[in-house]
Every structure is written in structure tokens, then in C-alpha cells.
Design a protein around this motif. Sequence first.
Motif, mmCIF file in Angstrom:
data_model
loop_
_atom_site.group_PDB
_atom_site.id
_atom_site.type_symbol
_atom_site.label_atom_id
_atom_site.label_comp_id
_atom_site.label_asym_id
_atom_site.label_seq_id
_atom_site.Cartn_x
_atom_site.Cartn_y
_atom_site.Cartn_z
ATOM 1 N N THR A 58 0.829 -1.203 0.000
ATOM 2 C CA THR A 58 0.000 0.000 0.000
ATOM 3 C C THR A 58 0.864 1.253 0.000
ATOM 4 N N SER A 191 -9.716 5.603 0.732
ATOM 5 C CA SER A 191 -9.054 4.298 0.599
ATOM 6 C C SER A 191 -7.928 4.104 1.613
ATOM 7 N N LEU A 192 -7.853 4.991 2.590
ATOM 8 C CA LEU A 192 -6.784 4.902 3.591
ATOM 9 C C LEU A 192 -7.383 4.994 4.993
ATOM 10 N N ASN A 197 -3.356 2.314 8.069
ATOM 11 C CA ASN A 197 -3.233 3.182 6.902
ATOM 12 C C ASN A 197 -2.839 4.603 7.276
ATOM 13 N N ASN A 200 0.818 4.135 7.163
ATOM 14 C CA ASN A 200 1.251 4.064 5.767
ATOM 15 C C ASN A 200 1.259 5.449 5.130
ATOM 16 N N GLY A 227 -6.386 2.739 -3.563
ATOM 17 C CA GLY A 227 -6.060 1.530 -2.829
ATOM 18 C C GLY A 227 -5.683 0.374 -3.738
ATOM 19 N N ARG A 231 -6.650 -5.434 -0.046
ATOM 20 C CA ARG A 231 -6.139 -4.707 1.118
ATOM 21 C C ARG A 231 -7.201 -3.694 1.530
#
Length: 364
Positions: A58, A191-192, A197, A200, A227, A231
Amino acid sequence: MDALVVSPGVPLKRHPVAAKARASDVPILGDIELFAQARSDLPRHKVVGITGTNGKSTTTALVHHILQTAKIPSLMGGNIGLPILEQQPLTEGGVYVLELSSYQIDLTQSLDCDVAVLLNITPDHLDRYDGFDAYAASKARLFEMQSPEHAAIIGIGDTPSALIARSLSARSEQLTKIAPGVCMDQSRWPSLQGPHNAQNALAAIAVAQALGVSEAAIDEGLRSFTGLPHRMERVRTHNGVAWVNDSKATNPESTAPALAAFDRIHWILGGEAKSDDLDACAPRFGHIASAYTIGAAGPRFAAILAGKVPVEQCGDLATAVAAAYRSAAPGDTVLLSPACASFDQFRDFEDRGNQFRTLVEALA
């Protein structure tokens, strides 16, 4: 022979060809080392190397996306997508963004990353190493190959990673530490989601800043990132229930953040276990409305969960999806986050995720 070039999947401790190479003093290399040796012949460029037990795919894809958003030429490769040697070289000023597994680092001797990232280290792949310390030492080699004036970015949420960061403290301004539990507004990054995340994203932001990317491009990249499959992938929302494919979560440590991302979860888990416990997931058991176990680890995990959350031993994925469909109410989330490898019932985690998607899309 000048060298033996092997796939990262070849088990060097056991393979007879590797033993013969060592006996003959023939170096054993991987594709990333060949890339490193070719760098002097490429147009001027930079390399970002990203490793860690969890989150590296990711983070690699997110860095690449931010660079693309900023109109900076970039390629993504290594342990994700096309092998880097299969792609055309970048033009002047480009950035190679490489996801690096410990296996690939083991086969690399001279990769000097302009930006090197370590996200975390948790027990994994221990069948390939002489214990956890040897696995952690493999990750640390990414920084040992790096020039001290280049940027190092390290998540310090676990002891091995924090010790590596401490060993690099002399780098001062070139060292960025990412602490766990930083509160961030992730509402603009669909998407996080989830605490993993957030980490990330912080790593990707630090990489982009080290490369001189504008804050506007970083913000837009985070917002527009879609994304990766398998995941925390939202497959669909059906009758008010969200169905999420997190098949890539192949150990309890990678499943735990997914359990933190939603309030009321119907959890599908199990497969080929990498550990005998779910201790990393236990702090989030309060988010679980019910659990459905599958695969070889199903009975063991059902026993662990019994008395803590409602649990059904389903055996296979289709049975688990059907059971979750019967039980889930509007506002709930059905989460496939197995905390296990997939090889007992599936070709790989992608096959498992794809079968989950097919089952969910077929729900009437």
C-alpha cells in the motif's frame, strides 16, 4: 559462472544449487541487485526502497501515486506489479519506487536508496530464517547498504524497528521516525482508513517530502488514491452492509488494524496459520459482532474466540459468506481478514480474495 541469479522465492537455506554456489564462491544475486548494478548506466534518477512486514504494498503504491499526481516520472516495481527489470528505464529526473521483501534484500548487496523506508517488523517468514532476530537483521540491511546522507524513514511502533532507528540516530535530520497512534483526519482519504493506513500515509508523506514534492500534490494524491485489491478493499455495500476484502492480511498483526477500522464487524478468518494465537487482535474483539472460521486454523481459532465473541466454525469461505449474510444488519461490516496464509484452500491470497469477491457479488 559469474553469478547465480535466483527468484526471491527460492529457499536459499535448503536449495542444492545455492549450496553449490557457496561452495564455489559464486555470488548469489536477485533482480534488485542487477538493477542496483545497472544504475550508473541509467539517466539521472532516484530510488525509494520500502520494506516492512505489513503495509509495504500500500505504501509503495501510494508513493507512486503521489509522484504521478505531481507529474514526476516514476515506476513501481520490486515485490509489486511488474519486475523492475521488465520495465523501460525512466527519463531524466525519474523515481523508481521499489517494494522490497526481506527475501529480495537478502539477494541484494549494493542498493543505495535515496530514500529507504521501514514500516514495521513483526514475526513472519520464520521458516526462512534462524529466528526472529535474523529476520529483523535482514530488514536492517536496507539501511546498511545506504549512504548516511540519504533519507531514512522508520516506523518505531515495534521494538526491532525502534532499535534500528536508534542505531541510525547519528543521521540526525536525515532520519524520520514515525510513532504509532498519531491522530489524523483520514476522512478525506476514502481508501486509507484504519490506524495502519494512517501509518502508511505518514510514511508516504515523509517520502514525498524528502523528494521535494509539493504539499498540494501530496494532499491530492492522498485524496485520490484508490487503494490496492485485497487490502481493505470495499467490494460492495448490499442492503446496508459493507463487504470488505482484506485477504492480504496473512498474520494476526496485519489483521488487527483492520478490526480497528470498523465498529461492528462480522469477521471471516482462518487458513494456514502463521501463529497459534490471536493476541495481536484481542484488543479489538469488542468490535466483533460475530466470527466465522475457515480452513486448517478454523478449529483452533474458534476455540480461542469461544466465550469472547459469538463464533461459528464454517470450514470454507462460501459457508462463511452465507452465514455472515444471514447475520449482518444494516450498518455492519463483513470483513474477510483471515490472519492466515491461504495455501490450505487457495492458490494464494489473491485467489482467496477473488473468490470472496465473486461470492459477495453474487448475493441477491
